[in-house]
Design an enzyme around this catalytic site. Sequence first.
Site, PDB file in Angstrom:
ATOM      1  CG  ASP A 488      -2.206   0.711   1.055  1.00 60.51           C
ATOM      2  OD1 ASP A 488      -2.305   1.531   0.134  1.00 60.51           O
ATOM      3  OD2 ASP A 488      -3.130   0.477   1.857  1.00 60.51           O
ATOM      4  CG  ASP A 553      -9.497   2.288  -0.216  1.00 58.26           C
ATOM      5  OD1 ASP A 553      -8.935   1.229  -0.541  1.00 58.26           O
ATOM      6  OD2 ASP A 553      -8.975   3.130   0.541  1.00 58.26           O
TER       7      ASP A 553
HETATM    8  C1  GLA Z   1      -5.712   1.854   2.424  1.00 52.44           C
HETATM    9  C2  GLA Z   1      -6.110   0.740   1.482  1.00 52.44           C
HETATM   10  C3  GLA Z   1      -7.169  -0.130   2.124  1.00 52.44           C
HETATM   11  C4  GLA Z   1      -6.647  -0.680   3.425  1.00 52.44           C
HETATM   12  C5  GLA Z   1      -6.174   0.448   4.325  1.00 52.44           C
HETATM   13  C6  GLA Z   1      -5.466  -0.070   5.546  1.00 52.44           C
HETATM   14  O1  GLA Z   1      -6.747   2.744   2.602  1.00 52.44           O
HETATM   15  O2  GLA Z   1      -6.544   1.262   0.266  1.00 52.44           O
HETATM   16  O3  GLA Z   1      -7.541  -1.184   1.262  1.00 52.44           O
HETATM   17  O4  GLA Z   1      -5.611  -1.574   3.167  1.00 52.44           O
HETATM   18  O5  GLA Z   1      -5.283   1.325   3.655  1.00 52.44           O
HETATM   19  O6  GLA Z   1      -5.041   0.945   6.381  1.00 52.44           O
END
Ligand code: GLA
Length: 740
Positions: A488, A553
């Site tokens: 990420d 997301d």
């Molecule tokens: C980001 C990612 C999510 C999740 C969060 C965890 O927002 O896009 O899918 O993994 O971080 O903190």
Amino acid sequence: MIHYHADSRTFALLGKASVYQIRISEKGEVEHLGYCSLPQANDLPRNWDRHIPTRTIRPTSSHQSFQCEYPAFGDTSLNDVALKVSFPKAARIDPATEAPHEPVRDARLRYAGHEIGSVGDPGFAPKHGLPVRSKSPRTGLKIRLKDELYPFYVTLFYRLTPEHDIIERWVELENACEHPVEVEKLAFASLSLDAFHWEITHVSGGWCREFQIERHTLHTGRFVWGSQAIITGLSTNPFFLLNQSGGATESVGEVLFGALAYSGNWEISAEVQERGGLRLSGGYHSLDFRMSLAPGEKHRTPAMVWGRSSGGWSGASQQLHAWAQDYVLPRPATHAPYLPVLYNSWEVAYFNIKEEEQMALARKAAEVGVEMFCIDDGWFGGRRDSKAGLGDWVVSKDILPRGLQPLIAEVHQLGMSFGLWVEPEMVNQDSDLYRAHPDWVLHFPGRARSEYRNQKLLDFGRPEVVAHILEQLDRLLQENKIDFFKWDMNRYATEPGSAAGRDIWYRHVAGVYGIMDELRRRHPHLSIESCSSGGGRVDFGMMGRVEQFWASDNTDAKHRILIQEGYSMAYPVRTMECWVTHERNHQTLSFLPLSLRFDCAMRGALGIGTPLNKITPEELEEYRRRIAFYKKIRPVIQDGILHRLERAEDRGTSVWQYMEAGGQRAVLSLLAHHAAMLKTPPRLRLHGLIADACYRLTDFTGQELGRASGWSLMTLGYSSLSNNGAENYSETILLEVCPE
Ligand code: GLA
């Protein structure tokens, strides 16, 4: 195939259905002659290089009528340029007539030779050594240009993938001067096109609304889009499709397209000049860009990918998909041929990870057919919420007192592989890493350090930082049988103070690529998903290192339809990870039926993110049946040819057809984006079926919905059986050749 005619100094780069022609002018400039569909299949006539029309109008005041292949600032180039460099000292000055106007901020690049053959790789190409699907060697062309006065060289590279009508272009700069050369603008490639009413398709968006398709006519002036976030970006993406206004649909029409294979700051510019010609260029974003090339130093840029299709926007997408599937995506021999069905517990547990609950989820996941179980954020260091722990990639004893081993052992014993979330480029102030090395983050001295999501960005301009992160992740992989990282990246670089100075913009990318390549080299069984607050780092540069991307997301199927349509414009849907999540969506709070959530998530690589430990046995059974169906159709989804038959904006329903090579099987996916009551259900003319074969249509339960010949499905079309335009309607249908 690349042809060269020495008398006219003309090159023809021949694809399966397109030809790209350039020539060296009398002055030694590289002139773009045209990029078009082949009038006849597969070959050039013998006398292709005779009687090439010359452009007679060449106003001395402007380059506009001369379609320069890689225009540099200076001389008579008035408009957007691909390159701007400056030389600190004049190469020579005649004191009688010239003043020392230094630095000399103009470059005049002239032909100094060429080579046809293997051209190697562009800058920032993967170094992990993993194979790609195709083994065909590719030929290319190098054209070496030299400044008229200085020993400063620019080599234009072309690498041809004829079977997909794709040309990758990049450049290499070489400073053979005795002094440094400053580079202020650097495009990977540019292209000059004739005057038309050009219509461009690209995507825009933001967090939870990535990849929104936009289409508009280009008018006089410059349309520039890009990212200055140090990542590819959520607000747009580095690709475009271009056609003459009104001249293309999803399935027909001439479309030219381009994309950058790079994950850092980028910009693409489309400039309609005053005489109507269009100049396209793409490369490093020019804001805060300054590269100093020391004497003897070279820089090779990443590639810009170009292509041309006669099959409309879907045709253009198909070419990019096929090229990426064959030549970009890593295909280690240790990996299964298809992406596994993934379970991710983020939306179930968030930061509240408990070993017992994760074990229970894993058991349920295995029961319904999940193949990979991934633990998201919150398993490491002091990470109990977003305020602490980033940077400390050690398993938290508070959360998992027995470490990761028992959980991994259980997951493996259940027949699934194990994945873990990491965010290696980041640090929280409240972390052991930051306490030990507060100087290891991007910042400007004397300035307060900004935070976003409570985090700071590590300075990958310091080799010791990159080495430290590599070592931490490597140790994690050595100590635990981890099969998958969700990598990420959740903040932009807004204060780019770095040990690397302005070079940080690309040194950061090189650091990320370098760690990924080295991890993959040392641990060939590993696979990676790229995530950046959702779809913030999706591009062909990253695609060479990962199996999949988290496209957004936002897991609300209705929103996802649009996000996925935009994603599919450039990127193979095999790489598009999508989850089925709660009935009441956590991002949009709307309720959607399981059928729509599944049918939408099955459009790419299927994932599950629901609380499987809290749903009824009947629902679990439905999950099991739908996942089993997905596995059956997965080869067609993940490796088939995608036709976007209708987009949601057309008549409310998004319709995709996936076609298996050979035509034996197809999958039809229909998702209502919005209710279109009382409108006639679309009659969908399918593509690529075997005309005289009979197809059986079945749904996820295996129930036969009907039979029809390939011929009738391609001419009269398929009329949805149940769609009367209802809200939340969706279906996924398998078509298989059957005995009459
Ligand atoms: C980001 C990612 C999510 C999740 C969060 C965890 O927002 O896009 O899918 O993994 O971080 O903190």
